[in-house]
Design an enzyme around this catalytic site. Sequence first.
Site, short mmCIF file in Angstrom:
data_model
loop_
_atom_site.label_atom_id
_atom_site.label_comp_id
_atom_site.label_asym_id
_atom_site.label_seq_id
_atom_site.Cartn_x
_atom_site.Cartn_y
_atom_site.Cartn_z
N HIS A 1 0.83 -1.20 0.00
CA HIS A 1 0.00 0.00 0.00
C HIS A 1 0.87 1.26 0.00
O HIS A 1 0.51 2.27 -0.62
CB HIS A 1 -0.91 0.01 1.23
CG HIS A 1 -1.89 -1.10 1.27
ND1 HIS A 1 -1.81 -2.15 2.17
CD2 HIS A 1 -2.99 -1.36 0.51
CE1 HIS A 1 -2.81 -2.98 1.98
NE2 HIS A 1 -3.54 -2.54 0.97
N SER B 1 1.27 -9.13 1.81
CA SER B 1 -0.18 -9.21 1.93
C SER B 1 -0.56 -9.03 3.39
O SER B 1 0.18 -9.45 4.30
CB SER B 1 -0.68 -10.57 1.44
OG SER B 1 -2.04 -10.78 1.79
#
Length: 281
Positions: free
Chosen positions: A37, A185
């Site tokens: 992100h 993840s």
Amino acid sequence: MRAVHTVKEIREALEAVREPDKAIGLIPTMGALHTGHEKLMETARRECGLVVVTIFVNPLQFGPNEDYARYPRPLQADVELCRRHGVDFVFAPAAEEMYPQPQLTFTQVTRVSDHLCGAYRPGHFRAVATVVLKLFNIVQPHRAYFGEKDMQQLAVIRRMTADLNLPVAIVPVPTVREPDGLAVSSRNGYLDPEQRKVAPLLYRALQEAEKQIRSGEKDAAKIRAAALGVLGQAPLVRVEYLEVVDPDEMQPVSSVTPPVHVAGAVWLGATRLIDNVFVAE
């Protein structure tokens, strides 16, 4: 940076700063933000005058036996990470804000969502496309950023945007990996030490498939067999799928001519991991 929690707040906040020559970049997330992100934020910050990160764990895209209840929600830490990366607005609505009444309208991208994850998670991509379209309508961005790790999701969003003539540029951002190759993840945190040790086998299996393709192998069955042989090295790994697909509609191919994606999903205990590689030529 400002964090808001209602549709009215984010619309009013953006209306006050919206300018014709200032591109708005949107990064839709479910929170539990990580280095992947961060790369999305850094890319958007370079390319856009305003950056909006949405944090929303969408209940519609979780199946009845999936991890909605235990999905991590460290909102305060996520907001602080956004602040450090120069994000302008965080939109973090509650489920009741996004779905104030039972949702009767959905967006479904057929064919692109039929195989791979779509075959094992019925309704998942319908829910993803629906919430992303809602976010596009709420924020009205010029550009939206998605990680390439979620390859099929990216293909679904691209097709939805094209088919519905949405004025949003979809920007793919390369997968971020740990030093041993494991794709970063939010779900990696579920893995116990032994599972974490074997988790990189998924990427190694995909690399083996890529090696077979680059060496000239055309038979998808032989390519899959070589990749599955890598995954077979660890009894802990349960394979859900491993396929060679075309890059636009995500359809499995029997004879391989690049460009193609090789995509896989595996289970380690109760944790599901996905990954893919793109073979351009």
